[in-house]
Scaffold this active site. Structure first.
Site, PDB file in Angstrom:
ATOM      1  CG  ASN A   9       0.870  -6.804   2.801  1.00  0.00           C
ATOM      2  OD1 ASN A   9       0.092  -7.427   3.520  1.00  0.00           O
ATOM      3  ND2 ASN A   9       0.877  -5.488   2.709  1.00  0.00           N
ATOM      4  CE  LYS A  11      -1.457  -4.788   0.068  1.00  0.00           C
ATOM      5  NZ  LYS A  11      -1.556  -3.695  -0.888  1.00  0.00           N
ATOM      6  CG  HIS A  89       1.018  -1.197   3.889  1.00  0.00           C
ATOM      7  ND1 HIS A  89      -0.010  -0.620   3.180  1.00  0.00           N
ATOM      8  CD2 HIS A  89       1.689  -1.983   3.013  1.00  0.00           C
ATOM      9  CE1 HIS A  89       0.036  -1.055   1.923  1.00  0.00           C
ATOM     10  NE2 HIS A  89       1.053  -1.877   1.798  1.00  0.00           N
ATOM     11  CD  GLU A 138       4.932  -1.099  -0.025  1.00  0.00           C
ATOM     12  OE1 GLU A 138       4.969  -2.120  -0.709  1.00  0.00           O
ATOM     13  OE2 GLU A 138       4.036  -0.867   0.809  1.00  0.00           O
ATOM     14  CB  SER A 175       2.530  -2.300  -9.507  1.00  0.00           C
ATOM     15  OG  SER A 175       1.306  -1.729  -9.066  1.00  0.00           O
TER      16      SER A 175
HETATM   17  P1  PGA Z   1       1.005  -4.405  -4.750  1.00  0.00           P
HETATM   18  O1  PGA Z   1       1.046  -4.033  -3.203  1.00  0.00           O
HETATM   19  O2  PGA Z   1       2.153  -5.340  -5.033  1.00  0.00           O
HETATM   20  O3  PGA Z   1      -0.348  -5.065  -4.933  1.00  0.00           O
HETATM   21  O4  PGA Z   1       1.113  -3.128  -5.511  1.00  0.00           O
HETATM   22  C1  PGA Z   1       2.254  -3.717  -2.576  1.00  0.00           C
HETATM   23  C2  PGA Z   1       2.034  -3.441  -1.119  1.00  0.00           C
HETATM   24  O5  PGA Z   1       1.006  -2.880  -0.738  1.00  0.00           O
HETATM   25  O6  PGA Z   1       2.888  -3.783  -0.295  1.00  0.00           O
END
Ligand code: PGA
Length: 214
Positions: A9, A11, A89, A138, A175
């Site tokens: 993702n 973003k 999300h 998540e 993470s």
């Molecule tokens: P991250 O984000 O791997 O940076 O923790 C996960 C997500 O938002 O899907």
């Protein structure tokens, strides 16, 4: 060896040239892993015109069909370029006040257009709409913080989600790195991961994929 589903993702990151550089550096095609990269709307057309080693997804979809909805991108418009979309999300739920009612409309639009859905939930008590293809568990505190859920707790939450929703593919996000991915996907109920930060770097994301089977 179970089949894995691993999504990235991006973003609100990457310009056209940065996305092209990522694609040029991403040279692996791991067996037994479905890889979906969810990019900003501005990059869907750019990437869809290339030969890709991964499936393309969007990160959001309008709750409305095509029409007079300024600023929105409809499911039918997305489907021209991508097969997948993320819905629900936690950043959308929190920063854009997306309610279960809005999310239900987004799921309906995506399904009508033939998009496959990765539906995110922060826990096992959040409702899951029928018709979604993949659920991503998540925990909000684990997103972008460097803190992860424990693999065994994630396994237990995902077991509950599967029992409740009947969705066969449920993944963990928050993470995930090349160093910890195997600890999650080796759990019996966890079918893959959703990666944010690590997916921005083609080398780190490739390492995450290569390490998934330990
Ligand atoms: P991250 O984000 O791997 O940076 O923790 C996960 C997500 O938002 O899907």
């Amino acid at each position: 060896m179970k089949h894995l589903f691993i999504a990235g993702n991006w973003k609100s990151n990457k310009t056209r040239s940065e996305a092209e550089a990522w694609v040029a550096k991403y040279t692996i095609q791991p067996e037994n892993i479905t890889v979906v990269i969810c990019v900003p709307f501005t990059l869907l057309g750019v990437l869809a015109s290339k030969k890709l080693r991964f499936l393309l997804g969007a990160q959001d979809v309008s709750p409305f069909p095509d029409g007079a909805q300024t600023g929105e991108v409809s499911a039918r418009q997305i489907k021209e370029f991508a097969d997948w979309v993320i819905i629900g999300h936690s950043e959308r739920r929190k920063n854009f006040s997306e309610t279960d009612e809005i999310l239900a409309k987004k799921v309906e639009q995506a399904k009508n257009a033939g998009l496959k859905i990765i539906y995110c939930v922060p826990d096992d008590s959040t409702g899951i709409l029928s018709g979604v293809d993949v659920v991503a568990y998540e925990p909000v505190w684990a997103i972008g913080t460097g803190k992860t859920d424990t693999p065994w707790n994630a396994n237990s939450v995902i077991t509950n989600i599967k029992a409740k929703s009947q969705v066969p593919t449920v993944i963990y996000g928050g993470s995930v790195t090349a160093a910890n991915v195997a600890s999650f996907v080796s759990q019996p109920a966890i079918d893959g991961v959703l990666s944010g930060g690590v997916s921005l770097d083609p080398e780190k994301f490739s390492a995450l994929l290569m390490n998934a089977y330990g």
